[in-house]
Design a protein around this motif. Sequence first.
Motif, PDB file in Angstrom:
ATOM      1  N   SER A  80     -18.037  76.245  84.276  1.00 25.90           N
ATOM      2  CA  SER A  80     -17.924  75.374  85.442  1.00 25.90           C
ATOM      3  C   SER A  80     -18.299  73.949  85.102  1.00 25.90           C
ATOM      4  CB  SER A  80     -18.845  75.880  86.551  1.00 25.90           C
ATOM      5  OG  SER A  80     -20.199  75.724  86.160  1.00 25.90           O
ATOM      6  N   GLY A  81     -18.886  73.751  83.922  1.00 22.52           N
ATOM      7  CA  GLY A  81     -19.366  72.437  83.550  1.00 22.52           C
ATOM      8  C   GLY A  81     -20.808  72.197  83.964  1.00 22.52           C
ATOM      9  N   LEU A  82     -21.440  73.198  84.579  1.00 24.77           N
ATOM     10  CA  LEU A  82     -22.835  73.049  84.993  1.00 24.77           C
ATOM     11  C   LEU A  82     -23.780  72.999  83.807  1.00 24.77           C
ATOM     12  CD1 LEU A  82     -22.988  75.492  88.052  1.00 24.77           C
ATOM     13  CD2 LEU A  82     -23.077  72.991  88.102  1.00 24.77           C
ATOM     14  N   LEU A  83     -23.458  73.743  82.749  1.00 26.49           N
ATOM     15  CA  LEU A  83     -24.313  73.770  81.563  1.00 26.49           C
ATOM     16  C   LEU A  83     -23.950  72.625  80.638  1.00 26.49           C
ATOM     17  CD1 LEU A  83     -24.429  77.526  80.498  1.00 26.49           C
ATOM     18  CD2 LEU A  83     -26.282  76.156  81.435  1.00 26.49           C
ATOM     19  N   GLY A  84     -24.932  71.813  80.326  1.00 26.73           N
ATOM     20  CA  GLY A  84     -24.727  70.727  79.388  1.00 26.73           C
ATOM     21  C   GLY A  84     -25.497  70.974  78.106  1.00 26.73           C
ATOM     22  N   GLN A  85     -25.359  70.071  77.172  1.00 26.57           N
ATOM     23  CA  GLN A  85     -26.048  70.212  75.895  1.00 26.57           C
ATOM     24  C   GLN A  85     -27.556  70.266  76.077  1.00 26.57           C
ATOM     25  OE1 GLN A  85     -24.540  70.803  72.880  1.00 26.57           O
ATOM     26  NE2 GLN A  85     -26.644  71.273  72.279  1.00 26.57           N
ATOM     27  N   ASP A  86     -28.077  69.514  77.057  1.00 29.45           N
ATOM     28  CA  ASP A  86     -29.522  69.543  77.298  1.00 29.45           C
ATOM     29  C   ASP A  86     -29.982  70.921  77.752  1.00 29.45           C
ATOM     30  OD1 ASP A  86     -28.023  69.071  79.621  1.00 29.45           O
ATOM     31  OD2 ASP A  86     -29.683  68.057  80.638  1.00 29.45           O
ATOM     32  N   ASP A  87     -29.146  71.626  78.525  1.00 28.42           N
ATOM     33  CA  ASP A  87     -29.487  72.990  78.950  1.00 28.42           C
ATOM     34  C   ASP A  87     -29.470  73.948  77.769  1.00 28.42           C
ATOM     35  OD1 ASP A  87     -29.590  72.354  81.799  1.00 28.42           O
ATOM     36  OD2 ASP A  87     -27.409  72.185  81.665  1.00 28.42           O
ATOM     37  N   ILE A  88     -28.491  73.772  76.909  1.00 26.32           N
ATOM     38  CA  ILE A  88     -28.385  74.621  75.724  1.00 26.32           C
ATOM     39  C   ILE A  88     -29.580  74.379  74.805  1.00 26.32           C
ATOM     40  CG2 ILE A  88     -27.024  74.970  73.610  1.00 26.32           C
ATOM     41  CD1 ILE A  88     -24.525  74.480  75.422  1.00 26.32           C
ATOM     42  N   ASP A  89     -29.960  73.115  74.636  1.00 29.23           N
ATOM     43  CA  ASP A  89     -31.122  72.788  73.809  1.00 29.23           C
ATOM     44  C   ASP A  89     -32.403  73.380  74.397  1.00 29.23           C
ATOM     45  OD1 ASP A  89     -29.463  71.381  72.114  1.00 29.23           O
ATOM     46  OD2 ASP A  89     -29.974  69.419  72.977  1.00 29.23           O
ATOM     47  N   GLU A  90     -32.537  73.292  75.725  1.00 34.58           N
ATOM     48  CA  GLU A  90     -33.733  73.841  76.374  1.00 34.58           C
ATOM     49  C   GLU A  90     -33.798  75.361  76.222  1.00 34.58           C
ATOM     50  OE1 GLU A  90     -35.967  73.835  80.704  1.00 34.58           O
ATOM     51  OE2 GLU A  90     -34.461  72.306  80.271  1.00 34.58           O
ATOM     52  N   ALA A  91     -32.663  76.021  76.384  1.00 37.21           N
ATOM     53  CA  ALA A  91     -32.626  77.473  76.182  1.00 37.21           C
ATOM     54  C   ALA A  91     -32.993  77.809  74.745  1.00 37.21           C
ATOM     55  CB  ALA A  91     -31.244  78.023  76.527  1.00 37.21           C
ATOM     56  N   GLY A  92     -32.478  77.020  73.817  1.00 35.61           N
ATOM     57  CA  GLY A  92     -32.781  77.241  72.411  1.00 35.61           C
ATOM     58  C   GLY A  92     -34.259  77.097  72.089  1.00 35.61           C
ATOM     59  N   MET A  93     -34.953  76.208  72.803  1.00 34.27           N
ATOM     60  CA  MET A  93     -36.389  76.028  72.572  1.00 34.27           C
ATOM     61  C   MET A  93     -37.174  77.291  72.935  1.00 34.27           C
ATOM     62  SD  MET A  93     -36.872  72.056  73.825  1.00 34.27           S
ATOM     63  CE  MET A  93     -38.497  72.409  74.400  1.00 34.27           C
ATOM     64  N   ALA A  94     -36.641  78.079  73.857  1.00 34.37           N
ATOM     65  CA  ALA A  94     -37.329  79.298  74.274  1.00 34.37           C
ATOM     66  C   ALA A  94     -37.121  80.446  73.291  1.00 34.37           C
ATOM     67  CB  ALA A  94     -36.838  79.713  75.666  1.00 34.37           C
ATOM     68  N   LEU A  95     -36.176  80.302  72.384  1.00 34.91           N
ATOM     69  CA  LEU A  95     -35.838  81.370  71.448  1.00 34.91           C
ATOM     70  C   LEU A  95     -36.696  81.332  70.200  1.00 34.91           C
ATOM     71  CD1 LEU A  95     -31.935  81.148  71.438  1.00 34.91           C
ATOM     72  CD2 LEU A  95     -33.385  82.672  72.794  1.00 34.91           C
ATOM     73  N   GLU A  96     -36.911  82.503  69.657  1.00 31.98           N
ATOM     74  CA  GLU A  96     -37.529  82.620  68.340  1.00 31.98           C
ATOM     75  C   GLU A  96     -36.446  82.365  67.291  1.00 31.98           C
ATOM     76  OE1 GLU A  96     -40.750  83.208  67.479  1.00 31.98           O
ATOM     77  OE2 GLU A  96     -41.207  83.040  69.622  1.00 31.98           O
ATOM     78  N   PRO A  97     -36.802  81.727  66.171  1.00 27.42           N
ATOM     79  CA  PRO A  97     -35.822  81.518  65.107  1.00 27.42           C
ATOM     80  C   PRO A  97     -35.219  82.849  64.655  1.00 27.42           C
ATOM     81  CG  PRO A  97     -37.780  80.209  64.703  1.00 27.42           C
ATOM     82  CD  PRO A  97     -38.100  81.126  65.863  1.00 27.42           C
ATOM     83  N   GLY A  98     -33.923  82.827  64.390  1.00 24.23           N
ATOM     84  CA  GLY A  98     -33.220  84.033  63.955  1.00 24.23           C
ATOM     85  C   GLY A  98     -32.675  84.864  65.106  1.00 24.23           C
TER      86      GLY A  98
END
Length: 152
Positions: A80-98
Amino acid sequence: MSNEFQDMGPVDFVVIEFPGNRMTGKALSLVLDLVDRGIVRVLDLTFVRKDTDGSVVAMELRDLDDDGELDLSVFEGSSSGLLGQDDIDEAGMALEPGNSAGILVYENVWAAPLARELRRGGAQLVAGGRIPVQALLASLDAVEAEGGSAAA
């Protein structure tokens, strides 16, 4: 506000981490069932991977089906265009590497009539949230340990 948005139900998002990038796709049939029954509408579905060096990379749906068993074609174009790169980056910060994650943005279609009527009456949502199942279980365990009852 256009009528389309006035008639929408509440919109939520979830970020679901898959340790070791292990995605079976088995839960996707349950999401499809919710869509088919008109309970939710998928607005965005994106997948990300956090590499061992900490970099976060968006993954294409077609890249997730290495063995042909994970059919995500039904979700192609769910953007829908609601998710931007900043959202993807923020989600990535919550993830463990790998690990990787699915980011799902969805409308609660089941709640649209209630939300529409509340908006027409001038009401507005001023707070919301989710209680994780783990927190509920911990609370129930604590009540049980104290010898009490969680039922009111």
